[in-house]
Design a protein around this motif. Structure first.
Motif, PDB file in Angstrom:
ATOM      1  N   ALA A  37      11.261  20.909  41.971  1.00 42.00           N
ATOM      2  CA  ALA A  37      11.440  21.985  42.657  1.00 42.00           C
ATOM      3  C   ALA A  37      10.927  21.938  43.784  1.00 42.00           C
ATOM      4  CB  ALA A  37      11.441  23.337  41.874  1.00 42.00           C
ATOM      5  N   ASN A  38      11.448  22.533  45.299  1.00 41.91           N
ATOM      6  CA  ASN A  38      10.699  22.703  46.215  1.00 41.91           C
ATOM      7  C   ASN A  38       9.620  24.092  46.352  1.00 41.91           C
ATOM      8  OD1 ASN A  38       9.309  22.762  48.842  1.00 41.91           O
ATOM      9  ND2 ASN A  38      11.894  23.190  49.922  1.00 41.91           N
ATOM     10  N   PRO A  39       7.970  23.382  46.325  1.00 40.73           N
ATOM     11  CA  PRO A  39       7.114  24.546  46.266  1.00 40.73           C
ATOM     12  C   PRO A  39       7.635  25.493  47.823  1.00 40.73           C
ATOM     13  CG  PRO A  39       6.225  22.973  47.389  1.00 40.73           C
ATOM     14  CD  PRO A  39       7.771  22.062  46.626  1.00 40.73           C
ATOM     15  N   ALA A  40       8.644  25.699  48.419  1.00 43.06           N
ATOM     16  CA  ALA A  40       8.583  26.560  49.535  1.00 43.06           C
ATOM     17  C   ALA A  40       9.391  27.291  49.315  1.00 43.06           C
ATOM     18  CB  ALA A  40       8.824  25.613  50.872  1.00 43.06           C
ATOM     19  N   SER A  41      10.242  27.010  48.197  1.00 39.23           N
ATOM     20  CA  SER A  41      12.194  28.152  47.688  1.00 39.23           C
ATOM     21  C   SER A  41      11.025  29.046  46.908  1.00 39.23           C
ATOM     22  CB  SER A  41      12.666  27.057  47.426  1.00 39.23           C
ATOM     23  OG  SER A  41      11.836  26.272  46.480  1.00 39.23           O
ATOM     24  N   SER A  42      11.500  30.187  47.232  1.00 39.24           N
ATOM     25  CA  SER A  42      11.516  31.010  46.017  1.00 39.24           C
ATOM     26  C   SER A  42      12.755  30.945  45.225  1.00 39.24           C
ATOM     27  CB  SER A  42      11.715  32.628  47.135  1.00 39.24           C
ATOM     28  OG  SER A  42      12.796  32.592  47.845  1.00 39.24           O
ATOM     29  N   PRO A  43      13.033  32.185  44.710  1.00 36.42           N
ATOM     30  CA  PRO A  43      14.582  32.069  43.449  1.00 36.42           C
ATOM     31  C   PRO A  43      15.691  32.634  44.468  1.00 36.42           C
ATOM     32  CG  PRO A  43      12.410  33.042  42.147  1.00 36.42           C
ATOM     33  CD  PRO A  43      12.026  32.541  43.674  1.00 36.42           C
ATOM     34  N   PHE A  44      15.191  33.368  45.754  1.00 35.91           N
ATOM     35  CA  PHE A  44      16.008  34.251  46.494  1.00 35.91           C
ATOM     36  C   PHE A  44      16.570  33.302  47.054  1.00 35.91           C
ATOM     37  CE2 PHE A  44      17.493  35.939  50.590  1.00 35.91           C
ATOM     38  CZ  PHE A  44      18.600  37.224  50.105  1.00 35.91           C
ATOM     39  N   THR A  45      15.727  32.274  47.628  1.00 39.23           N
ATOM     40  CA  THR A  45      16.153  31.209  48.887  1.00 39.23           C
ATOM     41  C   THR A  45      17.436  30.253  48.285  1.00 39.23           C
ATOM     42  OG1 THR A  45      14.387  31.300  50.098  1.00 39.23           O
ATOM     43  CG2 THR A  45      15.287  29.234  50.106  1.00 39.23           C
ATOM     44  N   ALA A  46      16.394  29.763  46.952  1.00 40.54           N
ATOM     45  CA  ALA A  46      17.657  28.624  46.345  1.00 40.54           C
ATOM     46  C   ALA A  46      18.615  29.217  45.868  1.00 40.54           C
ATOM     47  CB  ALA A  46      16.642  28.127  44.516  1.00 40.54           C
ATOM     48  N   ARG A  47      19.072  30.584  45.631  1.00 38.48           N
ATOM     49  CA  ARG A  47      20.329  30.793  45.336  1.00 38.48           C
ATOM     50  C   ARG A  47      21.287  31.216  46.758  1.00 38.48           C
ATOM     51  NH1 ARG A  47      17.399  35.267  42.679  1.00 38.48           N
ATOM     52  NH2 ARG A  47      17.726  36.558  44.158  1.00 38.48           N
ATOM     53  N   ALA A  96      20.714  15.821  49.190  1.00 39.47           N
ATOM     54  CA  ALA A  96      20.254  16.619  50.680  1.00 39.47           C
ATOM     55  C   ALA A  96      20.362  17.682  51.387  1.00 39.47           C
ATOM     56  CB  ALA A  96      20.278  15.346  51.437  1.00 39.47           C
ATOM     57  N   MET A  97      21.595  18.054  51.124  1.00 40.64           N
ATOM     58  CA  MET A  97      21.956  19.581  52.343  1.00 40.64           C
ATOM     59  C   MET A  97      21.070  20.323  51.454  1.00 40.64           C
ATOM     60  SD  MET A  97      22.925  20.768  54.536  1.00 40.64           S
ATOM     61  CE  MET A  97      23.670  19.409  55.071  1.00 40.64           C
ATOM     62  N   ARG A  98      20.493  20.245  49.894  1.00 36.28           N
ATOM     63  CA  ARG A  98      20.547  20.805  48.760  1.00 36.28           C
ATOM     64  C   ARG A  98      18.783  21.710  49.435  1.00 36.28           C
ATOM     65  NH1 ARG A  98      17.883  22.354  44.693  1.00 36.28           N
ATOM     66  NH2 ARG A  98      18.122  24.127  43.296  1.00 36.28           N
ATOM     67  N   PHE A  99      18.417  19.693  49.438  1.00 37.22           N
ATOM     68  CA  PHE A  99      16.980  20.272  50.127  1.00 37.22           C
ATOM     69  C   PHE A  99      17.489  20.503  51.387  1.00 37.22           C
ATOM     70  CE2 PHE A  99      14.143  16.793  53.006  1.00 37.22           C
ATOM     71  CZ  PHE A  99      12.595  17.637  51.828  1.00 37.22           C
ATOM     72  N   SER A 100      17.894  20.045  52.336  1.00 34.36           N
ATOM     73  CA  SER A 100      17.643  20.307  53.603  1.00 34.36           C
ATOM     74  C   SER A 100      17.385  21.944  54.086  1.00 34.36           C
ATOM     75  CB  SER A 100      18.681  20.090  54.306  1.00 34.36           C
ATOM     76  OG  SER A 100      18.399  20.455  55.918  1.00 34.36           O
ATOM     77  N   LEU A 101      18.504  22.570  53.137  1.00 34.88           N
ATOM     78  CA  LEU A 101      18.041  24.487  53.337  1.00 34.88           C
ATOM     79  C   LEU A 101      17.089  25.335  52.180  1.00 34.88           C
ATOM     80  CD1 LEU A 101      22.279  24.650  51.880  1.00 34.88           C
ATOM     81  CD2 LEU A 101      21.390  25.307  54.019  1.00 34.88           C
ATOM     82  N   LEU A 102      16.832  24.555  51.716  1.00 37.99           N
ATOM     83  CA  LEU A 102      15.241  24.951  50.649  1.00 37.99           C
ATOM     84  C   LEU A 102      14.745  24.856  51.361  1.00 37.99           C
ATOM     85  CD1 LEU A 102      15.779  23.202  47.286  1.00 37.99           C
ATOM     86  CD2 LEU A 102      15.994  25.613  47.985  1.00 37.99           C
ATOM     87  N   GLN A 103      14.290  23.269  52.590  1.00 40.14           N
ATOM     88  CA  GLN A 103      13.332  23.189  53.511  1.00 40.14           C
ATOM     89  C   GLN A 103      13.796  24.993  55.077  1.00 40.14           C
ATOM     90  OE1 GLN A 103      10.675  21.799  54.006  1.00 40.14           O
ATOM     91  NE2 GLN A 103      10.748  21.409  51.780  1.00 40.14           N
ATOM     92  N   ASN A 104      14.597  24.639  55.250  1.00 41.25           N
ATOM     93  CA  ASN A 104      15.115  25.549  56.055  1.00 41.25           C
ATOM     94  C   ASN A 104      15.658  26.919  56.783  1.00 41.25           C
ATOM     95  OD1 ASN A 104      14.434  23.287  57.912  1.00 41.25           O
ATOM     96  ND2 ASN A 104      16.251  22.232  57.169  1.00 41.25           N
ATOM     97  N   ILE A 105      16.140  27.410  55.326  1.00 40.22           N
ATOM     98  CA  ILE A 105      16.401  29.257  55.177  1.00 40.22           C
ATOM     99  C   ILE A 105      15.775  29.611  55.860  1.00 40.22           C
ATOM    100  CG2 ILE A 105      17.231  30.460  54.001  1.00 40.22           C
ATOM    101  CD1 ILE A 105      18.471  28.911  51.976  1.00 40.22           C
ATOM    102  N   ARG A 106      14.247  30.148  55.645  1.00 36.70           N
ATOM    103  CA  ARG A 106      13.217  31.068  55.634  1.00 36.70           C
ATOM    104  C   ARG A 106      12.857  30.617  57.157  1.00 36.70           C
ATOM    105  NH1 ARG A 106       7.858  32.354  53.205  1.00 36.70           N
ATOM    106  NH2 ARG A 106       7.195  30.112  53.857  1.00 36.70           N
ATOM    107  N   PRO A 107      12.164  29.378  57.528  1.00 37.05           N
ATOM    108  CA  PRO A 107      11.604  29.099  59.106  1.00 37.05           C
ATOM    109  C   PRO A 107      13.103  29.328  59.630  1.00 37.05           C
ATOM    110  CG  PRO A 107      11.325  27.518  58.014  1.00 37.05           C
ATOM    111  CD  PRO A 107      12.346  28.289  57.150  1.00 37.05           C
ATOM    112  N   VAL A 108      14.581  28.780  59.198  1.00 39.31           N
ATOM    113  CA  VAL A 108      15.399  28.897  61.086  1.00 39.31           C
ATOM    114  C   VAL A 108      15.995  30.179  61.160  1.00 39.31           C
ATOM    115  CG1 VAL A 108      17.917  27.852  60.942  1.00 39.31           C
ATOM    116  CG2 VAL A 108      16.190  26.354  60.379  1.00 39.31           C
TER     117      VAL A 108
END
Length: 793
Positions: free
Chosen positions: A17-27, A328-340
């Motif tokens: 799991a991506n350490p940057a992601s929270s459960p909310f971000t993952a959902r 790969a898109m899930r990885f991108s979303l997990l990385q980008n949801i909060r900063p974007v």
């Protein structure tokens, strides 16, 4: 591609799991990914429905949209216009060579040709020129017979007579007789805007034909209908010509940088749908484009394309690590949801803060771009994700991607920053102090010609006429006595005469015009004695003189322009020498002061639009800086909440504020003059450059919370976000530089300032922000050691 992943660490996608992601971000990421087809279809349907609103979009070509509605003199100007309506005119200027005269058969023939053809202009009702001039003073025509019947000696005598006529040289002729005007009156009160534009086009065509037939004469044309026509043309040119070019340039740049045509097609579809939704929504809301908002769609395109870079960059990173497209898109979303999301929100705040200005043009620009930013953010998750998964597949040759080059550049930036950290910190600090200290060197000077294209040659008109006449502005006032007939009361007229005499002594005043001059002239004519140029001293004589003037008045100088219907208000026109906006305001202050001394019981109506535009220098600047201050505060609070760190939220102020402060400071040193509307760039720039800070701090904070040192966290943030930020900056800079091709000087000046701001912002984020973070970490460690007596962090 835009970026390469940092070395794999435990817990990263591909290994957990991506350490940057929270459960909310993952959902949210799972929802966007699993329902991507439905979201894309829904977004497309909604976008097409909203696009129907584009049919309701309109153009407001009036430069009044620039005026600040908070100015109380705006109501006074409107009241003056209602009491003393001014006819709409088109003015032709005929210029003989320098030192020559228009009183020659060849040049008079050009003026006569216009007299014969002026009715070709739609809405034209009559015209005034030298050939038809009738003096209300001596009750004679200047040309008693056809101009072709005069020989050269007689024309020379007519020239001397014309130069001696103050009324003629104030309206239709220059003092040296090298310039003559023809004024064409339009019946435009109930005409539609399109009829006015047709009149403007025909006037320009007629000017061109006159130039072709009289090559030895310089001919220019101006008027409000031409100003509005030119303003409309600049909007059409920017929307119809510049916008498609910017879209094409940005998309092709994405294709080149990512070496993927499909990535470019995905971003093109996302950008096009963003524009359809934004413009359709604005159309449904009854929005009209004006001289400032016309460029907003171009800004939306640049922001949308730049914002898409992060999604595709991280997505391609996942593909490069052998992930399947959905993974790969899930990885991108997990990385980008909060900063974007933070970047989109803070960018929208920056543009929305422009609504604190009371100028409809500035408000419309801020609202339009803020709406576009939010649509771009929503459609990024709903549409761009599906497009990238469906179009951009694994492939490409290792070692032949821009990502490797950018990654090496980021590694070099990290090493450079480590080696020269102390020097970079003090160099950037010194640059910041120098820039901020030079900000007061800037002076604002509004020129409404900055907001129109020069397709109609209006700048040439004002430059040429200004050089020949050497005249300044004419300021119109109304003196409201508050009672019927009060403006022709003998005691009132005596005080008005005294006021005008005191103003005539001011060095900035060339002449004045009022009913006083009419009464003195009629009195002089009655006694046929220059010594009788005096005011009559009884009401009956004044009434008789006014009636006599009405009987012989020239249609171009009617009494209705000096007194209102019930004769409770008298106008006063002050003709000044050439001056700047600030000098004009100083002169108005003098007039206000003198008026208060002579008429303590009456009210002064400021009826000149020139005063409103002059006052915009200060009012627009103050309102924009207030909006900037609020946006900075809101953006900082948003980052504090979004990042969950008070310290980092406060530190984010530095790289967000300094780029604009430094660039504007050095502009003040090197140039020194700004259009006040360019002050919008403070709010615009913070809305654009905050994206860099958000992404770097988000990745930095991720690693700090994972237990890494400040230096390691900074390196991770630069490696991960730096390549995408570099491409984002390239896209923003490209889009801004393309604004140099805009048809108005205002946008050209804005582009010259905004491009270095965007580039400097990236440099400060990559070099100055790390030095600040490291020093902040050192201070924290020292404080911790003092508190617990240990050397641990």
């Amino acid at each position: 591609m835009a970026a390469s992943l940092p070395p794999q660490v435990p817990g990263h996608p591909g290994g957990g799991a991506n350490p940057a992601s929270s459960p909310f971000t993952a959902r949210i990421a799972n929802f966007c990914l699993e329902r991507r087809h439905g979201l894309a279809i829904a977004a497309l349907v909604i976008g097409l429905l909203l696009a129907a609103g584009m049919l309701r979009l309109d153009f407001d070509s009036s430069l009044d949209s620039l005026l600040t509605r908070s100015d109380p003199w705006l109501e006074e100007r409107d009241r003056f216009a209602a009491e003393f309506p001014q006819p709409s005119e088109i003015i032709f200027a005929f210029l003989a060579p320098q030192g020559a005269s228009v009183f020659t058969p060849e040049r008079l023939r050009a003026i006569d040709e216009l007299r014969q053809r002026y009715l070709e202009i739609p809405l034209a009702t009559r015209h005034s020129s030298l050939l038809d001039y009738y003096s209300p003073r001596n009750l004679r025509r200047l040309f008693a017979r056809d101009y072709r019947q005069y020989d050269d000696a007689e024309l020379s005598e007519l020239e001397r007579t014309a130069k001696a006529d103050e009324l003629l040289t104030a309206n239709l002729l220059s003092a040296d007789a090298s310039l003559a005007f023809t004024r064409i009156r339009l019946d435009a009160d109930r005409a539609s805007p399109m009829q006015g534009f047709a009149a403007a086009r025909q006037a320009l065509q007629l000017r061109n034909e006159l130039l072709a037939g009289h090559p030895g004469l310089e001919i220019h044309v101006s008027g409000e209908v031409l100003l509005e026509y030119s303003s409309r043309q600049s909007m059409i040119d920017d929307l119809g010509g510049l916008l498609p070019f910017v879209i094409l340039a940005c998309v092709l740049s994405i294709c080149a940088l990512f070496r993927s045509l499909r990535a470019g097609l995905a971003i093109l579809a996302h950008t096009a749908l963003t524009l359809l939704c934004t413009l359709g929504t604005l159309g449904l809301a009854g929005f009209s484009f004006n001289t400032v908002t016309a460029i907003a769609p171009v800004v939306i395109v640049v922001v949308a394309v730049a914002g898409s870079v992060h999604a595709i960059s991280i997505y391609r990173q996942g593909l490069a690590r052998q992930m399947r497209p959905p993974e790969a898109m899930r990885f991108s979303l997990l990385q980008n949801i909060r900063p974007v999301s933070l970047a989109a929100l803070t960018t929208a705040i920056g543009f929305a803060s422009l609504n604190l200005s009371s100028s409809p043009a500035i408000q419309g620009f801020g609202s339009t771009v803020a709406t576009g930013v939010l649509f771009s953010w929503l459609l990024g998750a709903a549409v761009l994700s599906a497009l990238l998964v469906g179009l951009v597949r694994p492939g490409g040759r290792p070692g032949h991607d821009h990502g490797d080059l950018l990654q090496r550049a980021m590694q070099g930036t990290i090493e450079f920053g480590r080696r020269w950290e102390r020097q970079l910190f003090w160099l950037c600090t010194a640059l910041a102090v120098a820039g901020v200290s030079m900000l007061p060197l800037n002076e604002t000077d509004f020129n409404r010609l900055d907001f129109i294209s020069d397709a109609a040659g209006l700048r040439e008109y004002f430059d040429a006429v200004g050089d020949r006449l050497d005249r300044g502005p004419s300021i119109s006032y109304g003196i409201d006595t508050g009672r019927e007939g009060g403006a022709i009361d003998p005691a009132f007229l005596v005080r008005l005469d005294a006021l005008l005499a005191s103003l005539a002594e001011a060095g900035d005043v060339e002449s004045t015009v009022s009913v006083v001059e009419v009464l003195k002239t009629v009195n002089e004519m009655r006694y046929d004695d220059a010594a009788a140029w005096l005011l009559p001293d009884d009401a009956e004589t004044i009434g008789n003189y006014l009636n006599a003037y009405r009987f012989v008045q020239n249609r171009d100088f009617p009494l209705a322009g000096l007194l209102n219907d019930d004769q409770s208000i008298a106008t006063m026109t002050v003709n000044a020498r050439p001056m700047s906006n600030q000098q004009l305001l100083d002169l108005n202050g003098l007039i206000d002061s003198r008026f208060g001394q002579h008429f303590p019981e009456a009210s002064l109506i400021h009826g000149s639009g020139l005063l409103l535009f002059a006052r915009m220098d200060e009012r627009v600047t103050v309102e924009l800086l207030q909006g900037y201050s609020l946006s900075l505060a809101l953006i900082t609070l948003t980052l504090i909440a979004g990042l969950g760190s008070l310290r980092l939220g406060l530190l984010s102020i530095i790289p967000n504020v300094l780029p604009a402060a430094i660039v504007f400071g050095f502009w003040g040193l090197l140039v020194g003059t700004l259009d006040p509307f360019v002050m919008m760039l403070f709010s615009i720039s913070i809305g654009l450059v905050v994206d860099d800070t958000v992404h770097l701090l988000a990745h930095y904070l991720e690693r700090r919370r994972a237990g890494q040192t400040s230096e390691a966290a900074i390196a991770h943030a630069i490696r991960t976000a730096g390549p995408a930020l570099t491409i984002t900056t390239l896209m923003l800079t490209l889009g801004v530089l393309l604004l140099m091709a805009a048809s108005t000087f205002y946008f050209q000046q804005a582009a010259r300032l905004l491009a270095p701001i965007v580039v400097l912002a990236l440099a400060l984020d990559l070099l100055y922000l790390p030095a600040i973070l490291k020093r902040g970490g050192s201070i924290s460690r020292k404080m911790a050691r003092k508190q617990n007596g240990s050397g641990a962090e």
